[in-house]
Design an enzyme around this catalytic site. Sequence first.
Site, PDB file in Angstrom:
ATOM      1  N   CYS A 366      -7.038  -1.772  -1.892  1.00  0.00           N
ATOM      2  CA  CYS A 366      -5.874  -0.886  -1.825  1.00  0.00           C
ATOM      3  C   CYS A 366      -4.556  -1.668  -1.931  1.00  0.00           C
ATOM      4  O   CYS A 366      -3.579  -1.134  -2.459  1.00  0.00           O
ATOM      5  CB  CYS A 366      -5.898  -0.059  -0.538  1.00  0.00           C
ATOM      6  SG  CYS A 366      -5.864  -1.026   0.984  1.00  0.00           S
ATOM      7  N   HIS A 506      -4.540   1.171   5.655  1.00  0.00           N
ATOM      8  CA  HIS A 506      -4.584   1.448   4.227  1.00  0.00           C
ATOM      9  C   HIS A 506      -3.187   1.343   3.635  1.00  0.00           C
ATOM     10  O   HIS A 506      -2.202   1.777   4.235  1.00  0.00           O
ATOM     11  CB  HIS A 506      -5.137   2.865   4.019  1.00  0.00           C
ATOM     12  CG  HIS A 506      -5.245   3.276   2.586  1.00  0.00           C
ATOM     13  ND1 HIS A 506      -6.134   2.708   1.717  1.00  0.00           N
ATOM     14  CD2 HIS A 506      -4.570   4.211   1.878  1.00  0.00           C
ATOM     15  CE1 HIS A 506      -6.003   3.278   0.527  1.00  0.00           C
ATOM     16  NE2 HIS A 506      -5.061   4.187   0.599  1.00  0.00           N
TER      17      HIS A 506
END
Length: 635
Positions: A366, A506
């Site tokens: 990510c 994230h």
Amino acid sequence: MSEELNNEGNKKSQPLAASNEAALLGAECGTHTDISTNTSQTNVSQMKSSSAPSESNKWRCELCTYENFPLSRKCTMCRTPKPSLGEDIFKLQDGASALPTQDICGAEAVAERLKPLRISSPQGQAGASAVAKWSCPTCTYENWPRSLKCAMCGAPPPHGHVTVTRHHAGPVEGGGTAAEDSARRKRRHADWIWLQACLGVVEGDAHCVEAYLSSGGDPARALTPQEVALLNRASAFDAGHTLVHLAIRFQRQEILSTLLSRISGGGPGLKRSPSYVAPDLATAIRRHIAGCIRQKKGNFPCRYINEFCTFSLPAEIEELPGAIQEQLFSELLDRDAQHTLEGEPPLSRWGGPRLLALWNRSAGDCLPDAVCQAAYGVFDRRNVLRAALADSLQNAHRAFYTRWAAAERLQAAQLHYAPEEPQLRAEWARLVAAAARPGTALHQLHVFVLAHVMRRPIVVYGVDVVNSFRGEALGYARFQGIYLPLLWEPEFCSKSPLCLGYTRGHFSALVSVEPYSQRDHYICREPADEPEDVTYLPLTDADGKLLPVHFLTVDELAAEEALVRRWTGARGGGAAGGAGGALVVEQRLHARPLLQAQMLEEWLNHYRRLAQQTRAPFPPRLQTEFSSDADTDDE
């Protein structure tokens, strides 16, 4: 003197007699008995010659050819009965001489000892070793024919295996109907993968966790008391604990990041990004990025991109109907990250322009994905940025290690702790290895290195504490802050930063909508045509405090704000868009490259067609044609 010798001889003969009796008893029961080591070699040899049966008198098993003692009624190895020869099995005879015929171990006692070892078999069947066991398709354990499930992992027999019931009422195929057997097989297979994932967290094996999540497993699933008993490790597992609890307990940071990103994956519904709508153009953009990678020669051989590009959403979105705009943002944005960043207090907007969190893949890639989206609007599916990150850490490790080790020692000193050099070297090796493995979670060091690869500052707005899906605090998150390319010369870098968001373990790219709207703004503009558009980003939190600046030396910390102004051109807010005179930085929206403009045009045309269909007399139901689950590597 002779009386003392006789007494001593009697004392020695007692253990010999006991050993002799034990050896004989072991022979009757088909086992080997060790003789006490306190006896002399002479006495042992005498005992063997006088009491042990001769090797020539052993009988050979007809089934497995194992040679058994004469008094053994069944084969010691396979339990096949001894061939009937008519001899007295309770007397040891060697043909020439015999031992005393006293009853050493009576028939009832021998039968009682052999009872636990008996295996009942139908008349005329062979021994236990000849029974056709079935091999478990999951763990390969060999199970008895009557077993309805694997004794090791609980998996059902292989398809087509005929199981004999205990009452011999007839064979039963699969233990039920085909549908029931299939459902039971899937459930047990899922349970086995779930238990393997729990063990993988404890042992640090991320592949087991990925296999469980890839099979559709729920990351919020909790251990039951029965599963805890089956795992049989009370020190590691507790009923009610999830994979997240285990990752926290055993400090598996990479696994924890993966679990948190899977728990909340950007909101419900399918996702459609511009790269999914125009995959060919997205592939061409990735090839363009790969062609822009260079390596600096000299004392700092770091990889870098030889151009500056900043992605923003086109202003034509506002021309779409409200319902179509809502669908567009629902399919493009990470709603959960957006809600977190715009909560109270807000993390990314304090009187300035709104930053939108683009949806991103939830795997360990990510961070490079978010950086690539913030600059070019596509995912780093070819691992171009990740490879540049890994190569930079390998080739310029001395410069990066010096900065990183100084930051680690400074942080440890605040906790009254001094790490040793071997400890730092081991942690450094782990971080370097993580950069080279796609799918592995990355850390603060990797954000710092990517700032050098992009040759521009990276600003991260994020949470201070990472929470679980239940809202429980899991630990501190130290990603928020400013990452400056301090190892380059300032003149070699751009002062216009890239912006990222960090929530629930994230990363997401934070981009703005273009503040201008003109007919030909998709076409690349020459710098002399008109000035670049600017978005102002705050460099302070909601309380007006400067965001943390990472990887500074002790001397640089004394002039932290001046260093930020030098590298970013930051200035006081007020009329510039900041709130209450907060320190802000200008993010310049460079001229859009041609490939990126064409990709956005195709993406917008999709929603324009939907808008035209909704204006028809009988508008069709909106359909989602592109999905994040259907993309390929070529996209």
